[in-house]
Design an enzyme around this catalytic site. Structure first.
Site, PDB file in Angstrom:
ATOM      1  N   ALA A  78       0.839  -1.195   0.000  1.00  0.00           N
ATOM      2  CA  ALA A  78       0.000   0.000   0.000  1.00  0.00           C
ATOM      3  C   ALA A  78       0.875   1.247   0.000  1.00  0.00           C
ATOM      4  CB  ALA A  78      -0.914  -0.006   1.219  1.00  0.00           C
ATOM      5  N   TYR A 202      -9.907   0.455   4.791  1.00  0.00           N
ATOM      6  CA  TYR A 202      -9.278   1.731   4.522  1.00  0.00           C
ATOM      7  C   TYR A 202     -10.285   2.629   3.793  1.00  0.00           C
ATOM      8  CZ  TYR A 202      -5.226  -0.787   6.182  1.00  0.00           C
ATOM      9  OH  TYR A 202      -4.369  -1.523   6.963  1.00  0.00           O
ATOM     10  N   ARG A 250      -8.681  -3.918  -5.435  1.00  0.00           N
ATOM     11  CA  ARG A 250      -8.729  -4.861  -4.309  1.00  0.00           C
ATOM     12  C   ARG A 250      -9.941  -4.555  -3.440  1.00  0.00           C
ATOM     13  NH1 ARG A 250      -4.107  -7.263  -0.122  1.00  0.00           N
ATOM     14  NH2 ARG A 250      -4.716  -9.363  -0.744  1.00  0.00           N
ATOM     15  N   LEU A 322      -4.374 -17.412   3.030  1.00  0.00           N
ATOM     16  CA  LEU A 322      -3.880 -18.707   3.497  1.00  0.00           C
ATOM     17  C   LEU A 322      -3.750 -19.717   2.362  1.00  0.00           C
ATOM     18  CD1 LEU A 322      -5.357 -19.383   7.064  1.00  0.00           C
ATOM     19  CD2 LEU A 322      -2.999 -18.920   6.394  1.00  0.00           C
ATOM     20  N   ARG A 345       1.807 -13.837   3.262  1.00  0.00           N
ATOM     21  CA  ARG A 345       2.773 -14.266   4.274  1.00  0.00           C
ATOM     22  C   ARG A 345       3.669 -15.396   3.801  1.00  0.00           C
ATOM     23  NH1 ARG A 345      -1.848 -12.625   6.808  1.00  0.00           N
ATOM     24  NH2 ARG A 345      -1.618 -11.249   8.613  1.00  0.00           N
TER      25      ARG A 345
END
Length: 375
Positions: A78, A202, A250, A322, A345
């Site tokens: 971002a 956001y 997004r 995930l 991640r």
């Protein structure tokens, strides 16, 4: 003297050996595979002064490693369209030309590795002015480089967070212009994909959800009004972003709230409209609007939301959440649930995930020439 042991030959890459490693084209841009990196903040820029929001060696090394590791497309973290749009004072920005110059170093290297460079343009809204996540992420004030956040309504994100300034219509239009200016600078910096951040609570997501948007003017109330800001930002960016380059959006497909939240039904409806306004791919995530929400987290828990958009619209989608194993990612694509997968991640843990995935799925990884001896 005995002969040296034979070295097994690296197997040739079968044609389209896996859906994950087939190229994907949007407009004039082709990613070499469908294993992409999701935007993830590093909170590592200088918080103030001439170097505020400027990328430096950490950012270069971080993104360069994932490109050398074979990631097909990287969406940079971002990147704020204004100083007040940063999540934290330590975020990257793209509101001035000094920031652009530093980013060119990153995009140039990514392209040299065959990776498509993308950037996520963002405004944090009421979730702005917080500390780095590894320091707790609490709100910070002027004594720690902070500021008063802004939002569609004067409703704080959570207890202990400041009441944000409710944006006027003129201020909304100003922020729309900041997104357009950031898109122009993104082109100058060498990016080939722009992603508008409308997820995770956001600013754009705050307008979408009735939980955070209590306005009674043309930007609040009905779905048409709550989506107005998102579409105005898309239109402003698309107007300055070259026709031949793709635009992503997004979204959080659901707020995971029992009532008064943004829903999957509204996501499908908005997806159709976004496509009409020139969006080329929907990056489907969830959550982030409100704290303390129960989310059924498990491997691939957000994929069904991407699959629904893909099934009910003609807008391409990317799935995230995930996705940690090559065969899991391959199955998502092979089953037609998404057009690409975005890893977060897992790419922090393993910059070379794409290489490992290629081998596991029966092919040869895309490897820099300097590393060919390793195969």
């Amino acid at each position: 003297m005995s002969a040296a042991p034979a070295i097994p030959a690296v197997p040739a890459v079968p044609t389209a050996f896996a859906a994950l490693f087939t190229p994907y084209t949007l407009r004039s841009v082709t990613a070499p595979n469908r294993l992409w990196m999701a935007a993830m903040c590093q909170y590592s820029a200088e918080p103030s002064g001439p170097a505020a929001g400027v990328a430096h060696d950490w950012h270069f090394a971080h993104y360069a490693a994932r490109a050398a590791g074979g990631t097909g497309l990287i969406v940079q973290e971002a990147t704020a369209v204004s100083p007040e749009g940063r999540i934290s004072p330590y975020d990257l920005g793209i509101w001035n030309d000094t920031q652009v110059e530093a980013l060119r170093r990153i995009t140039s290297f990514l392209k040299s590795q065959g990776t498509v460079p993308g950037i996520q343009l963002a405004h944090a809204g009421r979730k702005a002015s917080t500390d780095r996540t590894w320091k707790g992420g609490a709100p910070v004030g002027p004594d720690a480089h902070g500021w008063r956040p802004v939002a569609p309504s004067a409703v704080p994100f959570a207890e202990g967070h400041p009441v944000p300034h409710e944006l006027t219509v003129d201020q909304i239009h100003e922020i729309t212009g900041q997104f357009a200016a950031a898109a122009r600078r993104s082109l100058a910096a060498g990016y080939e994909v722009v992603e508008i951040h409308g997820a995770h609570g956001y600013l754009i997501g705050e307008f979408l959800s009735p939980h955070s948007n209590r306005r009674t003017d043309s930007y609040g109330g009905s779905v048409e009004n709550r989506t107005r800001f998102a579409l105005e930002v898309v239109d402003a960016v698309r107007a300055v972003w070259p026709e031949e380059l793709p635009l992503f959006f997004r979204i959080s497909a659901t707020d995971w709230l029992q009532k008064d939240g943004w829903t999957a039904d509204e996501t499908v409806r908005l997806a159709r409209t976004l496509q009409e306004h020139g969006v080329d791919l929907l990056d489907v995530s969830t959550g982030g609007l409100a704290p303390g929400v129960t989310i059924p987290v498990e491997p691939g828990y957000q994929v069904p939301f991407a699959a629904r958009v893909k099934a009910e619209t003609t807008l391409p989608v990317a799935a995230v959440g995930l996705i940690t194993e090559p065969r899991q990612a391959e199955k998502i694509l092979a089953d037609g649930e998404a057009d690409a997968v975005l890893l977060g991640r897992e790419l922090l843990r393993d910059p070379y995930f794409a290489r490992r995935a290629a081998v596991e799925l029966g092919g040869q990884p895309r490897t820099p020439e300097q590393y060919h001896r390793s195969w």
